[in-house]
Write an enzyme that holds these catalytic residues in place. Structure first.
Site, short mmCIF file in Angstrom:
data_model
loop_
_atom_site.label_atom_id
_atom_site.label_comp_id
_atom_site.label_asym_id
_atom_site.label_seq_id
_atom_site.Cartn_x
_atom_site.Cartn_y
_atom_site.Cartn_z
N LYS A 57 0.82 -1.22 0.00
CA LYS A 57 0.00 0.00 0.00
C LYS A 57 0.85 1.27 0.00
O LYS A 57 0.56 2.24 0.68
CB LYS A 57 -0.94 -0.02 1.20
CG LYS A 57 -1.85 -1.24 1.21
CD LYS A 57 -2.92 -1.16 2.24
CE LYS A 57 -3.79 -2.37 2.26
NZ LYS A 57 -4.41 -2.74 1.03
N CYS A 58 1.93 1.23 -0.77
CA CYS A 58 2.90 2.33 -0.82
C CYS A 58 2.85 2.99 -2.20
O CYS A 58 2.52 2.34 -3.19
CB CYS A 58 4.29 1.74 -0.53
SG CYS A 58 5.64 2.93 -0.65
N GLY A 59 3.22 4.24 -2.26
CA GLY A 59 3.33 4.92 -3.54
C GLY A 59 4.35 4.28 -4.47
O GLY A 59 4.27 4.42 -5.69
#
Length: 179
Positions: A57-59
């Site tokens: 769930k990271c950029g």
């Protein structure tokens, strides 16, 4: 017993600001796969290893795509090893099953993924202690700043370099070592 102490034994000794190298081979480090099976790093002798602390769930999560492409392109000489970590913004909250499904369904990941570990702090896994501590890896100190930081190790298990999250997997800063 502290996992670092079990791996390193007696930590580096200092004498008038001299640090004695207590390095140990990376191949002696124990880590499990997402399924809980031991990963024998010595199976990768003769190949470079790129360790990447990953999160769903990271950029930077779309880097999974380039990591897979890097692995496919150089798989005769390189193994990419994803290392899930939930220490940065709680961006890897899932279970092992969640992580495995996410990687396969969204990015077609076929490279090895380890169990979820800590890459910093008092519970830092021995793998990341080796990768980030000069007195163990024999080359340089670093700290893991965020998800998708990359660490490259050569065919003989020697530390080469590390790359911050903003360095994409197919960047020439990494691929120059793979040609």
């Amino acid at each position: 017993m502290n996992p670092l102490k079990a791996f390193v034994g007696t930590l580096a000794t200092t004498d008038k600001d001299i640090v004695y190298n207590t390095s140990k081979p990376i191949y002696n480090i124990e880590i499990n796969s997402l399924q809980g099976n031991p990963i024998d790093l010595s199976e990768f002798k003769g190949k470079k290893m790129l360790f990447v602390n990953v999160a769903s769930k990271c950029g930077f999560t779309p880097q999974y795509r380039e990591l897979q492409e890097l692995y496919d392109t150089y798989k005769d000489n390189l193994v990419v090893i994803g290392v899930p970590c939930n220490q940065f913004g709680k961006q890897e909250p899932g279970t092992s099953e969640d992580i495995e499904e996410f990687c396969q369904v969204n990015y077609g990941v076929t490279f090895p993924i380890t169990e979820k570990i800590d890459v910093n702090g008092s519970n830092q896994h021995p793998l990341y202690t080796w990768l980030t501590k000069k007195f163990i890896n024999g080359k340089q100190n670093s700290s893991v700043k965020w998800n998708f930081q990359k660490y490259l190790v050569d065919e003989q298990g020697e530390f080469i370099d590390y790359f911050y999250s903003i360095t994409k997997p197919l960047n020439t800063r990494i691929t120059k070592y793979l040609k």
